[in-house]
Design an enzyme around this catalytic site. Structure first.
Site, PDB file in Angstrom:
ATOM      1  N   ALA A  36       4.458  -1.563  -3.610  1.00 22.78           N
ATOM      2  CA  ALA A  36       4.964  -1.717  -4.979  1.00 22.78           C
ATOM      3  C   ALA A  36       6.043  -2.781  -5.092  1.00 22.78           C
ATOM      4  CB  ALA A  36       5.476  -0.368  -5.484  1.00 22.78           C
ATOM      5  N   ASP A  84      -5.310  -2.359   3.866  1.00 25.53           N
ATOM      6  CA  ASP A  84      -4.224  -1.441   3.535  1.00 25.53           C
ATOM      7  C   ASP A  84      -3.580  -0.876   4.798  1.00 25.53           C
ATOM      8  OD1 ASP A  84      -2.518   0.004   1.965  1.00 25.53           O
ATOM      9  OD2 ASP A  84      -4.032   1.342   1.128  1.00 25.53           O
ATOM     10  N   LYS A 133      -3.105   7.956  -3.871  1.00 25.41           N
ATOM     11  CA  LYS A 133      -3.706   8.007  -2.529  1.00 25.41           C
ATOM     12  C   LYS A 133      -3.378   9.339  -1.857  1.00 25.41           C
ATOM     13  CE  LYS A 133      -3.557   2.991  -2.100  1.00 25.41           C
ATOM     14  NZ  LYS A 133      -3.016   1.814  -1.402  1.00 25.41           N
ATOM     15  N   LYS A 189      -5.386   6.206   5.695  1.00 25.40           N
ATOM     16  CA  LYS A 189      -4.537   5.223   6.358  1.00 25.40           C
ATOM     17  C   LYS A 189      -3.077   5.665   6.387  1.00 25.40           C
ATOM     18  CE  LYS A 189      -2.147   3.081   2.881  1.00 25.40           C
ATOM     19  NZ  LYS A 189      -2.211   4.233   2.008  1.00 25.40           N
ATOM     20  N   SER A 213       6.747   0.853   3.208  1.00 28.44           N
ATOM     21  CA  SER A 213       5.817   1.976   3.141  1.00 28.44           C
ATOM     22  C   SER A 213       6.575   3.282   3.350  1.00 28.44           C
ATOM     23  CB  SER A 213       4.735   1.829   4.218  1.00 28.44           C
ATOM     24  OG  SER A 213       4.089   3.069   4.453  1.00 28.44           O
ATOM     25  N   GLY A 271      -5.871  -0.537  -1.844  1.00 23.15           N
ATOM     26  CA  GLY A 271      -5.668  -1.812  -1.167  1.00 23.15           C
ATOM     27  C   GLY A 271      -4.248  -1.927  -0.676  1.00 23.15           C
TER      28      GLY A 271
END
Length: 351
Positions: free
Chosen positions: A156, A260, A108, A207, A270, A152
């Site tokens: 992890a 997401d 991403k 995002k 995150s 999405g």
């Protein structure tokens, strides 16, 4: 819901970071998996201990440091490495790739093309031709045509724990979407398809900017009302930026966009949220980045997005404020005051 890979060929994962490891473990429930890692110590650790980055390694996973071996053995590859290293990785992998390969990346981030002597810091503006998604990097650097991406709410650590989740496999080719669904889907992991490859990629990228802002709000203990305001305004900003870069609105209002965004704006798992949270508590960006063992893609994305904003004249006040906070020394409190006074009028016709 569980499906099995009827092909005898293993599936390849390139990159043994936390997300690459989680995807490898999911794939290993249905297939044999070859996992590429650059570090020989990591390869030995996986082989000896069947553990890496706090995750147990499925018995169907074999680690390797040989890109030619993984490409020649696997028809389907999942490259999952940081965007800053993605093009170099593709250049190393490309000699071993053929048109029959399918690549579904899970990165991403964005790649930029710069001229001699140019850096992201000294170039004044960027247009869309200079900015590449990872699918575009794959097609730039290889003969592979059947390309897709994963996007999405896929933290992890939660994937590694087997908690219920879902992802989107996006591609212009139904064959790629179906392959991703067939290989990844299990009783706790749903896989959806979407043909707006660029839009889905951009949703996953943009995002991360808003997640950093959410971390700042959390670090300042500014409450859930402020976070709700940020997420709603941030979604509109993502759509403005995404459309300027070639994505469609629909990609941003689904799982890869709002799904997401909500997950990363509310989770200490995150990396981008963590960057914002630590900034709000007084740490410097330099110290934060130096102490992190994995890349927070949103930091670099803010630099790129700011130059796209300047070129396309896009309305994106959150991104612009974050750029000033991260790179020009604007105090966080001052940025929040400026944003609270910003007149938001959504252009419905533009959306």
């Amino acid at each position: 819901m569980t499906s099995k890979n009827t092909s005898k060929k293993p599936v390849g994962v390139i990159g043994a970071g936390s997300f690459g490891m989680a995807i490898a473990n999911i794939l290993a429930q249905n297939s044999e998996v070859l996992l590429y890692a650059r570090d020989p110590e990591v390869i030995n650790k996986i082989a000896t201990n069947k553990e890496h980055r706090g995750q147990k390694v499925h018995t169907n996973i074999t680690a390797t440091g040989d890109l030619s071996y993984i490409a020649n053995t696997c028809d389907i590859l999942f490259p999952i490495v940081p965007s800053s290293a993605f093009r170099e990785m593709m250049q190393q992998l490309s000699p071993y790739l053929h048109p029959y390969h399918i690549l579904i990346h899970g990165t991403k981030g964005l790649d930029i093309e710069l001229g001699e002597g140019e850096t992201l810091d000294n170039i004044k503006i960027l247009n869309r031709e200079n900015v590449k998604t990872m699918s575009e990097v794959i097609m730039d650097e290889s003969v592979v045509i059947r390309v897709g991406c994963l996007a999405g709410p896929n933290l992890a650590k939660e994937l590694a724990a087997g908690q219920p989740a879902a992802t989107v496999v996006a591609s212009h080719y139904n064959e790629v979407i179906e392959a991703g669904q067939h290989l990844l889907r299990n009783d706790f992991f749903q896989v959806y398809g979407n043909q707006d490859l660029i839009g889905i990629e951009l949703a996953g990228v943009l995002k991360n900017i808003i997640a950093i802002a959410s971390g700042i709000l959390s670090g300042l203990n500014l409450g859930e009302n402020a976070k709700g305001l940020l997420i709603s305004r941030g979604m509109i900003e993502m759509i403005y930026l995404g459309k300027a870069m070639g994505g469609d609105v629909e990609a941003f209002v689904g799982l890869a966009g709002i799904g997401d965004l909500v997950a990363t704006c509310n989770s200490t798992l995150s990396r981008n949220f963590t960057v914002g949270n630590r900034l709000a508590k007084g740490e410097t960006l330099t110290d934060i980045i130096a102490s992190m063992d994995e890349v927070a893609e949103g930091v670099n994305t803010i630099k790129i997005a700011k130059k796209i904003i300047d070129y396309h004249k896009v309305r994106a006040p959150i991104t612009e404020a974050l750029y000033e906070v991260l790179f020009e020394g604007l105090p966080v409190e001052k940025a929040i005051q400026l944003l609270m006074r910003y007149p938001y009028n959504v252009d419905i016709d533009f959306l």
